[in-house]
Write a protein that holds these residues in place. Structure first.
Motif, PDB file in Angstrom:
ATOM      1  N   ASN A   1       3.595   7.422 -14.648  1.00 21.56           N
ATOM      2  CA  ASN A   1       3.446   6.919 -16.221  1.00 21.56           C
ATOM      3  C   ASN A   1       3.046   5.505 -15.963  1.00 21.56           C
ATOM      4  O   ASN A   1       4.093   4.710 -15.808  1.00 21.56           O
ATOM      5  N   GLU A   2       1.972   5.171 -16.208  1.00 25.44           N
ATOM      6  CA  GLU A   2       1.311   3.938 -16.343  1.00 25.44           C
ATOM      7  C   GLU A   2       2.092   2.869 -17.150  1.00 25.44           C
ATOM      8  O   GLU A   2       2.431   1.686 -16.697  1.00 25.44           O
ATOM      9  N   GLU A   3       2.473   3.193 -18.167  1.00 21.14           N
ATOM     10  CA  GLU A   3       2.994   2.302 -19.318  1.00 21.14           C
ATOM     11  C   GLU A   3       4.398   1.779 -18.805  1.00 21.14           C
ATOM     12  O   GLU A   3       4.630   0.705 -18.903  1.00 21.14           O
ATOM     13  N   ALA A   4       5.183   2.626 -18.208  1.00 17.26           N
ATOM     14  CA  ALA A   4       6.507   2.510 -17.828  1.00 17.26           C
ATOM     15  C   ALA A   4       6.430   1.380 -16.520  1.00 17.26           C
ATOM     16  O   ALA A   4       7.037   0.365 -16.463  1.00 17.26           O
ATOM     17  N   ILE A   5       5.489   1.499 -15.676  1.00 21.25           N
ATOM     18  CA  ILE A   5       5.304   0.749 -14.346  1.00 21.25           C
ATOM     19  C   ILE A   5       5.012  -0.736 -15.097  1.00 21.25           C
ATOM     20  O   ILE A   5       5.381  -1.550 -14.530  1.00 21.25           O
ATOM     21  N   LEU A   6       3.862  -0.567 -15.824  1.00 21.43           N
ATOM     22  CA  LEU A   6       3.377  -2.011 -16.264  1.00 21.43           C
ATOM     23  C   LEU A   6       4.446  -2.830 -17.209  1.00 21.43           C
ATOM     24  O   LEU A   6       4.448  -3.920 -17.150  1.00 21.43           O
ATOM     25  N   ALA A   7       5.253  -1.928 -17.648  1.00 19.64           N
ATOM     26  CA  ALA A   7       6.361  -2.587 -18.709  1.00 19.64           C
ATOM     27  C   ALA A   7       7.354  -3.126 -17.543  1.00 19.64           C
ATOM     28  O   ALA A   7       8.367  -4.128 -18.156  1.00 19.64           O
ATOM     29  N   GLU A   8       7.531  -2.675 -16.390  1.00 20.25           N
ATOM     30  CA  GLU A   8       8.587  -3.171 -15.574  1.00 20.25           C
ATOM     31  C   GLU A   8       8.081  -4.644 -14.902  1.00 20.25           C
ATOM     32  O   GLU A   8       9.050  -5.285 -14.125  1.00 20.25           O
ATOM     33  N   VAL A   9       6.836  -4.872 -14.610  1.00 19.78           N
ATOM     34  CA  VAL A   9       6.507  -6.016 -14.192  1.00 19.78           C
ATOM     35  C   VAL A   9       7.096  -7.316 -14.945  1.00 19.78           C
ATOM     36  O   VAL A   9       6.962  -7.425 -16.260  1.00 19.78           O
ATOM     37  N   ALA A  10       7.838  -8.365 -14.189  1.00 22.49           N
ATOM     38  CA  ALA A  10       8.277  -9.476 -15.115  1.00 22.49           C
ATOM     39  C   ALA A  10       7.202 -10.162 -15.764  1.00 22.49           C
ATOM     40  O   ALA A  10       6.261 -10.376 -15.309  1.00 22.49           O
ATOM     41  N   LEU A  11       7.528 -10.675 -17.102  1.00 24.34           N
ATOM     42  CA  LEU A  11       6.636 -11.113 -18.049  1.00 24.34           C
ATOM     43  C   LEU A  11       6.001 -12.094 -17.434  1.00 24.34           C
ATOM     44  O   LEU A  11       4.668 -12.491 -17.526  1.00 24.34           O
TER      45      LEU A  11
ATOM     46  N   GLN B   1       0.769  -1.208   0.150  1.00 24.77           N
ATOM     47  CA  GLN B   1       0.004  -0.123   0.054  1.00 24.77           C
ATOM     48  C   GLN B   1       0.655   1.026   0.051  1.00 24.77           C
ATOM     49  O   GLN B   1       1.699   1.506   1.080  1.00 24.77           O
ATOM     50  N   LEU B   2       0.635   2.056  -1.058  1.00 26.67           N
ATOM     51  CA  LEU B   2       1.837   3.113  -1.227  1.00 26.67           C
ATOM     52  C   LEU B   2       1.081   4.396  -1.231  1.00 26.67           C
ATOM     53  O   LEU B   2      -0.136   4.599  -1.667  1.00 26.67           O
ATOM     54  N   PRO B   3       1.705   5.509  -0.737  1.00 29.57           N
ATOM     55  CA  PRO B   3       1.101   7.048  -0.616  1.00 29.57           C
ATOM     56  C   PRO B   3       0.929   7.568  -1.991  1.00 29.57           C
ATOM     57  O   PRO B   3       1.468   6.984  -2.921  1.00 29.57           O
ATOM     58  N   GLU B   4      -0.296   8.221  -2.241  1.00 27.42           N
ATOM     59  CA  GLU B   4      -0.621   8.960  -3.421  1.00 27.42           C
ATOM     60  C   GLU B   4       0.714   9.714  -4.140  1.00 27.42           C
ATOM     61  O   GLU B   4       0.450   9.595  -5.271  1.00 27.42           O
ATOM     62  N   ASP B   5       1.534  10.148  -3.206  1.00 28.49           N
ATOM     63  CA  ASP B   5       2.347  11.040  -3.796  1.00 28.49           C
ATOM     64  C   ASP B   5       3.790  10.369  -4.104  1.00 28.49           C
ATOM     65  O   ASP B   5       4.869  11.007  -4.371  1.00 28.49           O
ATOM     66  N   ILE B   6       3.605   8.980  -4.016  1.00 31.03           N
ATOM     67  CA  ILE B   6       4.997   8.508  -4.351  1.00 31.03           C
ATOM     68  C   ILE B   6       5.691   8.789  -5.682  1.00 31.03           C
ATOM     69  O   ILE B   6       4.726   9.042  -6.588  1.00 31.03           O
ATOM     70  N   THR B   7       6.977   8.639  -5.878  1.00 32.10           N
ATOM     71  CA  THR B   7       7.492   9.015  -7.238  1.00 32.10           C
ATOM     72  C   THR B   7       7.483   7.990  -7.932  1.00 32.10           C
ATOM     73  O   THR B   7       7.333   6.499  -7.761  1.00 32.10           O
ATOM     74  N   GLN B   8       7.763   8.072  -9.301  1.00 32.80           N
ATOM     75  CA  GLN B   8       7.864   7.069 -10.415  1.00 32.80           C
ATOM     76  C   GLN B   8       8.889   6.149 -10.045  1.00 32.80           C
ATOM     77  O   GLN B   8       8.646   4.917 -10.201  1.00 32.80           O
ATOM     78  N   GLU B   9      10.097   6.876  -9.549  1.00 36.68           N
ATOM     79  CA  GLU B   9      11.450   5.894  -9.473  1.00 36.68           C
ATOM     80  C   GLU B   9      11.206   4.828  -8.137  1.00 36.68           C
ATOM     81  O   GLU B   9      11.299   3.606  -8.171  1.00 36.68           O
ATOM     82  N   ALA B  10      10.376   5.506  -7.296  1.00 40.36           N
ATOM     83  CA  ALA B  10      10.022   4.805  -5.900  1.00 40.36           C
ATOM     84  C   ALA B  10       9.008   3.529  -6.299  1.00 40.36           C
ATOM     85  O   ALA B  10       9.263   2.567  -5.834  1.00 40.36           O
ATOM     86  N   LEU B  11       8.097   3.676  -7.148  1.00 40.32           N
ATOM     87  CA  LEU B  11       7.316   2.799  -7.556  1.00 40.32           C
ATOM     88  C   LEU B  11       7.790   1.724  -8.157  1.00 40.32           C
ATOM     89  O   LEU B  11       7.562   0.687  -8.134  1.00 40.32           O
ATOM     90  N   LEU B  12       8.752   2.077  -9.455  1.00 36.06           N
ATOM     91  CA  LEU B  12       9.471   1.242 -10.389  1.00 36.06           C
ATOM     92  C   LEU B  12      10.325   0.465  -9.290  1.00 36.06           C
ATOM     93  O   LEU B  12      10.412  -1.058  -9.612  1.00 36.06           O
ATOM     94  N   GLU B  13      10.796   0.734  -8.209  1.00 42.16           N
ATOM     95  CA  GLU B  13      11.596  -0.009  -7.200  1.00 42.16           C
ATOM     96  C   GLU B  13      10.816  -1.058  -6.563  1.00 42.16           C
ATOM     97  O   GLU B  13      11.314  -2.468  -6.306  1.00 42.16           O
ATOM     98  N   VAL B  14       9.684  -0.535  -5.962  1.00 38.69           N
ATOM     99  CA  VAL B  14       8.796  -1.666  -5.488  1.00 38.69           C
ATOM    100  C   VAL B  14       8.452  -2.878  -6.408  1.00 38.69           C
ATOM    101  O   VAL B  14       8.486  -3.992  -5.965  1.00 38.69           O
ATOM    102  N   VAL B  15       8.166  -2.521  -7.835  1.00 45.29           N
ATOM    103  CA  VAL B  15       7.893  -3.643  -8.732  1.00 45.29           C
ATOM    104  C   VAL B  15       9.239  -4.445  -8.805  1.00 45.29           C
ATOM    105  O   VAL B  15       9.185  -5.643  -8.668  1.00 45.29           O
ATOM    106  N   ARG B  16      10.022  -3.905  -8.882  1.00 47.06           N
ATOM    107  CA  ARG B  16      11.572  -4.592  -9.336  1.00 47.06           C
ATOM    108  C   ARG B  16      11.850  -5.416  -7.881  1.00 47.06           C
ATOM    109  O   ARG B  16      12.053  -6.451  -8.322  1.00 47.06           O
ATOM    110  N   ALA B  17      11.485  -5.065  -6.861  1.00 47.35           N
ATOM    111  CA  ALA B  17      11.655  -5.838  -5.671  1.00 47.35           C
ATOM    112  C   ALA B  17      10.829  -7.114  -5.681  1.00 47.35           C
ATOM    113  O   ALA B  17      11.155  -8.316  -5.608  1.00 47.35           O
ATOM    114  N   LEU B  18       9.335  -6.872  -6.201  1.00 46.49           N
ATOM    115  CA  LEU B  18       8.566  -8.098  -6.155  1.00 46.49           C
ATOM    116  C   LEU B  18       9.012  -8.990  -7.508  1.00 46.49           C
ATOM    117  O   LEU B  18       8.910 -10.343  -7.123  1.00 46.49           O
TER     118      LEU B  18
END
Ligand SMILES: Nc1nc2c(c(=O)[nH]1)N[C@@H](CN(C=O)c1ccc(C(=O)N[C@@H](CCC(=O)O)C(=O)O)cc1)CN2
Length: 378
Positions: A189-199, A152-169
Protein backbone atom coordinates in the motif's frame (compact mmCIF):
# COMPACT_ATOMS: atom_id res chain seq x y z
CA UNK A 1 4.77 65.95 -39.17
CA UNK A 2 7.59 65.13 -41.47
CA UNK A 3 9.02 61.64 -41.60
CA UNK A 4 12.24 60.52 -43.26
CA UNK A 5 11.81 57.83 -45.90
CA UNK A 6 13.54 55.11 -43.78
CA UNK A 7 11.33 55.78 -40.78
CA UNK A 8 8.24 55.97 -42.97
CA UNK A 9 9.03 52.59 -44.45
CA UNK A 10 9.54 51.01 -41.02
CA UNK A 11 6.28 52.53 -39.78
CA UNK A 12 4.41 51.25 -42.79
CA UNK A 13 5.77 47.76 -42.32
CA UNK A 14 4.87 47.67 -38.65
CA UNK A 15 1.33 48.85 -39.35
CA UNK A 16 0.72 46.72 -42.40
CA UNK A 17 2.08 43.51 -41.02
CA UNK A 18 0.70 43.87 -37.52
CA UNK A 19 3.32 41.32 -36.53
CA UNK A 20 5.62 40.89 -33.62
CA UNK A 21 9.16 41.64 -34.66
CA UNK A 22 11.08 38.62 -35.82
CA UNK A 23 14.44 38.33 -34.16
CA UNK A 24 17.26 39.12 -36.51
CA UNK A 25 19.09 36.19 -34.93
CA UNK A 26 16.98 33.61 -36.76
CA UNK A 27 19.15 31.41 -38.82
CA UNK A 28 17.51 28.50 -40.51
CA UNK A 29 18.57 25.21 -38.97
CA UNK A 30 20.81 26.67 -36.29
CA UNK A 31 20.22 25.27 -32.82
CA UNK A 32 20.75 27.43 -29.80
CA UNK A 33 21.40 25.83 -26.48
CA UNK A 34 20.82 27.54 -23.20
CA UNK A 35 21.80 26.12 -19.86
CA UNK A 36 22.39 27.50 -16.40
CA UNK A 37 20.82 30.78 -15.49
CA UNK A 38 21.13 32.51 -18.82
CA UNK A 39 18.04 33.86 -20.49
CA UNK A 40 16.65 32.32 -23.63
CA UNK A 41 14.67 34.51 -25.92
CA UNK A 42 12.55 32.77 -28.47
CA UNK A 43 14.43 33.28 -31.66
CA UNK A 44 12.80 31.09 -34.18
CA UNK A 45 9.39 29.99 -35.22
CA UNK A 46 7.20 29.67 -38.23
CA UNK A 47 4.96 32.67 -38.53
CA UNK A 48 1.89 33.11 -40.65
CA UNK A 49 0.22 36.44 -40.37
CA UNK A 50 -2.82 37.62 -42.22
CA UNK A 51 -3.45 41.32 -42.35
CA UNK A 52 -6.87 42.35 -43.54
CA UNK A 53 -7.64 45.93 -44.43
CA UNK A 54 -5.05 47.56 -42.25
CA UNK A 55 -4.97 51.30 -42.52
CA UNK A 56 -1.73 53.04 -42.90
CA UNK A 57 -1.87 56.76 -42.51
CA UNK A 58 0.97 59.11 -42.53
CA UNK A 59 1.78 62.65 -43.35
CA UNK A 60 4.48 63.28 -45.88
CA UNK A 61 4.92 66.82 -44.60
CA UNK A 62 3.88 68.31 -47.91
CA UNK A 63 0.31 68.80 -46.80
CA UNK A 64 -0.41 65.56 -48.58
CA UNK A 65 -2.06 62.78 -46.64
CA UNK A 66 -1.65 59.33 -47.89
CA UNK A 67 -4.19 56.82 -46.93
CA UNK A 68 -3.41 53.25 -47.73
CA UNK A 69 -5.67 50.35 -47.14
CA UNK A 70 -4.20 46.92 -47.34
CA UNK A 71 -7.20 44.75 -48.14
CA UNK A 72 -7.11 40.97 -47.91
CA UNK A 73 -3.38 41.06 -47.98
CA UNK A 74 -1.65 37.96 -46.81
CA UNK A 75 1.65 38.45 -45.16
CA UNK A 76 3.31 35.14 -44.99
CA UNK A 77 6.56 34.84 -43.22
CA UNK A 78 7.41 31.20 -43.18
CA UNK A 79 10.80 30.25 -41.88
CA UNK A 80 12.18 26.87 -41.02
CA UNK A 81 13.62 27.58 -37.64
CA UNK A 82 14.60 25.78 -34.51
CA UNK A 83 13.57 26.32 -30.90
CA UNK A 84 16.07 27.01 -28.16
CA UNK A 85 17.11 23.84 -26.37
CA UNK A 86 16.67 24.03 -22.61
CA UNK A 87 19.66 22.09 -21.38
CA UNK A 88 18.61 20.30 -18.18
CA UNK A 89 21.95 18.58 -17.82
CA UNK A 90 23.83 21.86 -17.68
CA UNK A 91 21.25 23.55 -15.44
CA UNK A 92 21.34 20.57 -13.06
CA UNK A 93 25.15 20.70 -12.97
CA UNK A 94 24.92 24.33 -11.85
CA UNK A 95 22.44 23.39 -9.11
CA UNK A 96 24.67 20.54 -7.92
CA UNK A 97 27.49 23.08 -7.49
CA UNK A 98 25.18 25.29 -5.42
CA UNK A 99 24.18 22.33 -3.23
CA UNK A 100 27.83 21.36 -2.78
CA UNK A 101 28.56 24.83 -1.41
CA UNK A 102 25.52 24.56 0.89
CA UNK A 103 26.78 21.21 2.21
CA UNK A 104 30.24 22.67 2.87
CA UNK A 105 28.69 25.57 4.76
CA UNK A 106 26.68 23.14 6.94
CA UNK A 107 29.80 21.12 7.71
CA UNK A 108 31.72 24.26 8.64
CA UNK A 109 28.93 25.34 10.96
CA UNK A 110 27.97 22.03 12.58
CA UNK A 111 31.09 19.88 12.12
CA UNK A 112 31.90 17.15 9.60
CA UNK A 113 30.03 14.39 11.45
CA UNK A 114 26.78 16.04 12.52
CA UNK A 115 26.74 18.68 9.78
CA UNK A 116 26.83 16.38 6.75
CA UNK A 117 23.39 15.92 5.20
CA UNK A 118 22.31 12.29 5.00
CA UNK A 119 19.91 10.67 2.51
CA UNK A 120 18.44 7.17 2.84
CA UNK A 121 16.98 5.47 -0.22
CA UNK A 122 14.60 2.54 0.02
CA UNK A 123 14.49 0.25 -3.03
CA UNK A 124 12.07 -2.66 -3.07
CA UNK A 125 12.45 -5.42 -5.68
CA UNK A 126 14.62 -5.62 -8.75
CA UNK A 127 13.19 -3.31 -11.41
CA UNK A 128 16.18 -2.29 -13.50
CA UNK A 129 14.92 1.25 -14.15
CA UNK A 130 14.37 1.88 -10.42
CA UNK A 131 17.79 0.42 -9.61
CA UNK A 132 19.36 2.74 -12.21
CA UNK A 133 17.63 5.83 -10.78
CA UNK A 134 18.63 4.93 -7.22
CA UNK A 135 22.24 4.38 -8.33
CA UNK A 136 22.20 7.78 -10.05
CA UNK A 137 20.91 9.38 -6.84
CA UNK A 138 23.70 7.88 -4.73
CA UNK A 139 26.31 8.97 -7.28
CA UNK A 140 24.94 12.52 -7.26
CA UNK A 141 24.95 12.55 -3.44
CA UNK A 142 28.63 11.56 -3.43
CA UNK A 143 29.43 14.34 -5.89
CA UNK A 144 28.02 17.07 -3.64
CA UNK A 145 29.13 15.60 -0.31
CA UNK A 146 25.77 14.22 0.91
CA UNK A 147 26.17 10.93 2.79
CA UNK A 148 23.81 8.32 1.41
CA UNK A 149 22.72 4.91 2.59
CA UNK A 150 20.61 2.38 0.73
CA UNK A 151 18.05 -0.10 2.01
CA UNK A 152 17.68 -2.73 -0.70
CA UNK A 153 14.70 -4.94 0.08
CA UNK A 154 13.22 -8.07 -1.49
CA UNK A 155 10.25 -7.89 -3.85
CA UNK A 156 8.12 -9.97 -1.47
CA UNK A 157 8.72 -7.87 1.65
CA UNK A 158 5.58 -7.47 3.74
CA UNK A 159 3.83 -4.17 4.26
CA UNK A 160 4.63 -4.27 7.98
CA UNK A 161 8.33 -5.02 7.44
CA UNK A 162 8.61 -2.13 4.99
CA UNK A 163 6.86 0.20 7.46
CA UNK A 164 9.42 -0.88 10.08
CA UNK A 165 12.31 0.06 7.75
CA UNK A 166 10.83 3.52 7.27
CA UNK A 167 10.22 3.94 11.04
CA UNK A 168 13.85 3.04 11.80
CA UNK A 169 15.08 5.64 9.29
CA UNK A 170 12.75 8.22 10.84
CA UNK A 171 14.59 7.64 14.15
CA UNK A 172 18.13 7.87 12.71
CA UNK A 173 19.59 11.34 13.49
CA UNK A 174 22.14 11.07 10.69
CA UNK A 175 19.40 10.59 8.11
CA UNK A 176 17.86 13.94 7.12
CA UNK A 177 16.01 12.77 4.04
CA UNK A 178 14.17 9.54 3.18
CA UNK A 179 13.25 8.49 -0.33
CA UNK A 180 11.12 5.43 -1.16
CA UNK A 181 11.72 4.64 -4.81
CA UNK A 182 8.48 4.28 -6.80
CA UNK A 183 6.73 2.30 -8.05
CA UNK A 184 6.40 -0.20 -5.21
CA UNK A 185 5.27 -3.81 -5.80
CA UNK A 186 1.50 -4.11 -6.19
CA UNK A 187 0.93 -5.90 -2.83
CA UNK A 188 2.29 -2.86 -0.97
CA UNK A 189 0.00 0.00 0.00
CA UNK A 190 2.01 2.92 -1.36
CA UNK A 191 -0.11 5.54 0.38
CA UNK A 192 0.48 4.00 3.81
CA UNK A 193 4.25 3.77 3.24
CA UNK A 194 4.57 7.38 2.05
CA UNK A 195 2.46 8.58 4.99
CA UNK A 196 4.90 6.89 7.38
CA UNK A 197 7.88 8.99 6.25
CA UNK A 198 8.59 11.69 8.85
CA UNK A 199 7.29 14.97 7.49
CA UNK A 200 10.59 16.78 8.04
CA UNK A 201 12.47 14.03 6.16
CA UNK A 202 10.04 13.81 3.21
CA UNK A 203 12.53 14.99 0.57
CA UNK A 204 10.38 13.47 -2.21
CA UNK A 205 7.41 15.60 -1.14
CA UNK A 206 4.97 12.68 -1.42
CA UNK A 207 3.70 12.69 2.18
CA UNK A 208 -0.08 13.31 2.03
CA UNK A 209 0.26 16.43 4.16
CA UNK A 210 2.88 17.93 1.84
CA UNK A 211 0.80 17.08 -1.24
CA UNK A 212 -2.31 18.44 0.47
CA UNK A 213 -0.63 21.75 1.21
CA UNK A 214 0.65 21.91 -2.35
CA UNK A 215 -2.96 21.68 -3.51
CA UNK A 216 -4.15 24.48 -1.24
CA UNK A 217 -4.06 28.20 -1.81
CA UNK A 218 -1.83 30.10 0.61
CA UNK A 219 -0.27 26.95 2.10
CA UNK A 220 3.35 25.92 1.68
CA UNK A 221 4.43 22.29 1.76
CA UNK A 222 7.72 21.51 3.50
CA UNK A 223 8.92 19.78 0.34
CA UNK A 224 7.76 19.68 -3.29
CA UNK A 225 8.13 16.53 -5.48
CA UNK A 226 11.41 16.58 -7.36
CA UNK A 227 10.42 16.34 -11.03
CA UNK A 228 7.70 19.05 -10.80
CA UNK A 229 10.08 21.22 -8.78
CA UNK A 230 12.78 20.67 -11.40
CA UNK A 231 10.40 21.71 -14.18
CA UNK A 232 9.52 24.94 -12.35
CA UNK A 233 13.19 25.62 -11.73
CA UNK A 234 14.00 25.11 -15.43
CA UNK A 235 11.26 27.56 -16.37
CA UNK A 236 12.41 30.07 -13.74
CA UNK A 237 16.08 29.89 -14.67
CA UNK A 238 15.20 30.41 -18.32
CA UNK A 239 13.05 33.46 -17.59
CA UNK A 240 9.85 31.86 -18.84
CA UNK A 241 6.96 33.76 -17.31
CA UNK A 242 3.81 31.87 -16.42
CA UNK A 243 1.31 34.43 -15.11
CA UNK A 244 -1.69 34.52 -17.43
CA UNK A 245 -0.26 31.85 -19.73
CA UNK A 246 -2.18 28.76 -20.74
CA UNK A 247 -0.27 25.71 -19.49
CA UNK A 248 -1.37 22.27 -20.67
CA UNK A 249 -0.25 19.22 -18.70
CA UNK A 250 -0.47 15.83 -20.39
CA UNK A 251 -0.87 13.17 -17.70
CA UNK A 252 -2.26 13.17 -14.16
CA UNK A 253 0.23 11.00 -12.28
CA UNK A 254 0.97 11.57 -8.59
CA UNK A 255 4.68 11.88 -9.36
CA UNK A 256 4.52 14.49 -12.14
CA UNK A 257 1.19 15.47 -13.74
CA UNK A 258 -0.90 16.42 -10.70
CA UNK A 259 1.81 18.18 -8.66
CA UNK A 260 3.16 20.12 -11.64
CA UNK A 261 -0.38 21.27 -12.47
CA UNK A 262 -0.73 22.57 -8.89
CA UNK A 263 2.61 24.39 -9.09
CA UNK A 264 1.63 25.98 -12.41
CA UNK A 265 -1.64 27.19 -10.88
CA UNK A 266 0.33 28.64 -7.94
CA UNK A 267 2.50 30.44 -10.51
CA UNK A 268 -0.70 32.04 -11.87
CA UNK A 269 -0.91 30.07 -15.12
CA UNK A 270 -4.28 28.89 -16.40
CA UNK A 271 -3.93 25.13 -16.39
CA UNK A 272 -5.58 22.34 -18.35
CA UNK A 273 -4.80 18.75 -17.32
CA UNK A 274 -5.31 16.16 -20.06
CA UNK A 275 -5.59 12.40 -19.54
CA UNK A 276 -6.68 9.18 -21.21
CA UNK A 277 -10.34 10.28 -21.41
CA UNK A 278 -9.59 13.72 -22.87
CA UNK A 279 -11.21 14.30 -26.23
CA UNK A 280 -9.44 16.30 -28.95
CA UNK A 281 -6.01 16.14 -27.37
CA UNK A 282 -4.28 17.81 -30.35
CA UNK A 283 -6.79 20.68 -30.23
CA UNK A 284 -6.15 21.33 -26.52
CA UNK A 285 -2.39 20.99 -26.82
CA UNK A 286 -2.48 23.49 -29.68
CA UNK A 287 -3.74 26.12 -27.20
CA UNK A 288 -0.76 25.69 -24.87
CA UNK A 289 1.73 28.48 -24.33
CA UNK A 290 3.54 26.03 -22.08
CA UNK A 291 3.20 22.28 -22.56
CA UNK A 292 4.30 19.68 -20.02
CA UNK A 293 4.14 16.17 -21.49
CA UNK A 294 4.22 13.38 -18.92
CA UNK A 295 2.22 10.45 -20.27
CA UNK A 296 4.89 7.84 -21.04
CA UNK A 297 3.99 7.38 -24.71
CA UNK A 298 6.92 7.59 -27.08
CA UNK A 299 6.81 10.61 -29.40
CA UNK A 300 3.04 11.00 -29.09
CA UNK A 301 3.02 14.80 -29.44
CA UNK A 302 3.48 15.85 -33.06
CA UNK A 303 4.60 19.16 -34.57
CA UNK A 304 1.13 20.11 -35.77
CA UNK A 305 -0.15 19.87 -32.15
CA UNK A 306 2.20 22.64 -31.04
CA UNK A 307 1.29 26.31 -31.02
CA UNK A 308 4.07 28.23 -32.78
CA UNK A 309 6.37 29.70 -30.15
CA UNK A 310 5.19 27.44 -27.30
CA UNK A 311 7.54 26.25 -24.57
CA UNK A 312 7.66 22.45 -24.53
CA UNK A 313 8.74 20.48 -21.44
CA UNK A 314 9.09 16.77 -22.13
CA UNK A 315 9.07 14.50 -19.07
CA UNK A 316 8.63 11.18 -20.90
CA UNK A 317 11.44 8.64 -20.86
CA UNK A 318 10.63 5.86 -23.31
CA UNK A 319 12.91 3.42 -25.05
CA UNK A 320 12.61 3.07 -28.80
CA UNK A 321 14.18 0.36 -30.98
CA UNK A 322 17.19 1.74 -32.79
CA UNK A 323 19.36 -0.81 -34.63
CA UNK A 324 21.90 1.93 -35.37
CA UNK A 325 22.69 2.37 -31.67
CA UNK A 326 25.04 0.05 -29.75
CA UNK A 327 22.34 -0.89 -27.26
CA UNK A 328 19.76 -1.50 -29.98
CA UNK A 329 17.52 1.19 -28.53
CA UNK A 330 17.54 4.84 -27.59
CA UNK A 331 15.61 7.01 -25.18
CA UNK A 332 12.89 9.29 -26.54
CA UNK A 333 10.39 11.55 -24.84
CA UNK A 334 6.62 11.90 -25.18
CA UNK A 335 7.25 14.60 -27.78
CA UNK A 336 8.46 13.98 -31.35
CA UNK A 337 11.51 16.11 -30.68
CA UNK A 338 12.93 17.01 -34.09
CA UNK A 339 9.65 18.07 -35.66
CA UNK A 340 8.34 19.86 -32.53
CA UNK A 341 11.64 21.74 -32.03
CA UNK A 342 10.99 23.53 -35.29
CA UNK A 343 7.69 24.94 -34.03
CA UNK A 344 8.40 25.54 -30.32
CA UNK A 345 10.34 28.54 -29.05
CA UNK A 346 12.01 26.45 -26.34
CA UNK A 347 12.12 22.72 -25.74
CA UNK A 348 13.69 20.20 -23.36
CA UNK A 349 15.50 17.20 -24.86
CA UNK A 350 15.28 13.56 -23.73
CA UNK A 351 17.64 12.52 -22.31
CA UNK A 352 19.20 15.59 -20.72
CA UNK A 353 16.09 17.62 -19.90
CA UNK A 354 13.91 17.11 -16.84
CA UNK A 355 15.61 13.84 -15.72
CA UNK A 356 18.85 15.42 -14.42
CA UNK A 357 16.77 18.18 -12.79
CA UNK A 358 14.82 15.54 -10.79
CA UNK A 359 18.02 14.40 -9.14
CA UNK A 360 19.37 17.93 -8.63
CA UNK A 361 16.14 18.88 -6.83
CA UNK A 362 16.40 15.82 -4.60
CA UNK A 363 19.88 16.95 -3.52
CA UNK A 364 18.58 20.45 -2.91
CA UNK A 365 15.64 19.14 -0.84
CA UNK A 366 18.05 16.98 1.14
CA UNK A 367 20.35 19.90 1.94
CA UNK A 368 17.28 21.94 2.95
CA UNK A 369 16.08 19.12 5.23
CA UNK A 370 19.48 18.91 6.93
CA UNK A 371 19.72 22.67 7.26
CA UNK A 372 16.28 22.87 8.93
CA UNK A 373 16.91 19.96 11.28
CA UNK A 374 20.37 21.16 12.29
CA UNK A 375 19.16 24.71 12.73
CA UNK A 376 16.26 23.54 14.87
CA UNK A 377 18.51 21.44 17.11
CA UNK A 378 20.96 24.21 17.99
N1 LIG B 1 10.52 8.13 -5.17
C1 LIG B 1 10.53 8.53 -6.45
N2 LIG B 1 10.29 7.63 -7.42
C2 LIG B 1 10.30 8.05 -8.71
C3 LIG B 1 10.58 9.40 -9.04
C4 LIG B 1 10.79 10.29 -8.00
O1 LIG B 1 11.01 11.53 -8.21
N3 LIG B 1 10.78 9.83 -6.72
N4 LIG B 1 10.70 9.78 -10.37
C5 LIG B 1 10.78 8.78 -11.41
C6 LIG B 1 12.15 8.25 -11.73
N5 LIG B 1 13.31 9.09 -11.42
C7 LIG B 1 13.65 9.27 -10.13
O2 LIG B 1 13.38 8.50 -9.25
C8 LIG B 1 14.19 9.57 -12.44
C9 LIG B 1 13.94 9.35 -13.77
C10 LIG B 1 14.87 9.75 -14.76
C11 LIG B 1 16.02 10.41 -14.40
C12 LIG B 1 17.06 10.82 -15.40
O3 LIG B 1 18.00 11.50 -15.08
N6 LIG B 1 16.94 10.38 -16.64
C13 LIG B 1 17.96 10.61 -17.65
C14 LIG B 1 18.11 9.38 -18.50
C15 LIG B 1 18.53 8.24 -17.66
C16 LIG B 1 18.84 6.98 -18.43
O4 LIG B 1 19.78 6.99 -19.20
O5 LIG B 1 18.13 5.97 -18.19
C17 LIG B 1 17.56 11.81 -18.51
O6 LIG B 1 16.36 12.07 -18.65
O7 LIG B 1 18.46 12.45 -19.02
C18 LIG B 1 16.26 10.64 -13.06
C19 LIG B 1 15.35 10.23 -12.11
C20 LIG B 1 9.93 7.57 -11.05
N7 LIG B 1 10.09 7.16 -9.71
Amino acid sequence: MCLGSGRRWRLWRRCAEGLPRISSGCTGERKQTIGGASSGAATTQTRLAVAFGRRVLWDLGLGLVWRAREANRVVKVAEKMTGVVIDGKETAAGIRKEVKRQVQALEEKYGAEAGTPGLATVLVGSRTDSATYVRMKHKACAEVGIKSIQRQLPEDITQEALLEVVRALNQDPLVHGILVQLPLPSHINEEAILAEVALEKDVDGFHPLNIGKLAMKGRQPLFVPCTPLGIMELLRRHNISLAGKHAVVLGRSNIVGMPVAMLLVKANATVTVCHSQTTDLPGIVKQADVLVAAVGRAEMVKADWIKPGAVVIDVGINSKDDPSSKKGYRLVGDVAYDECASVASMITPVPGGTGPMTIAMLLQNCATAASRTLGAST
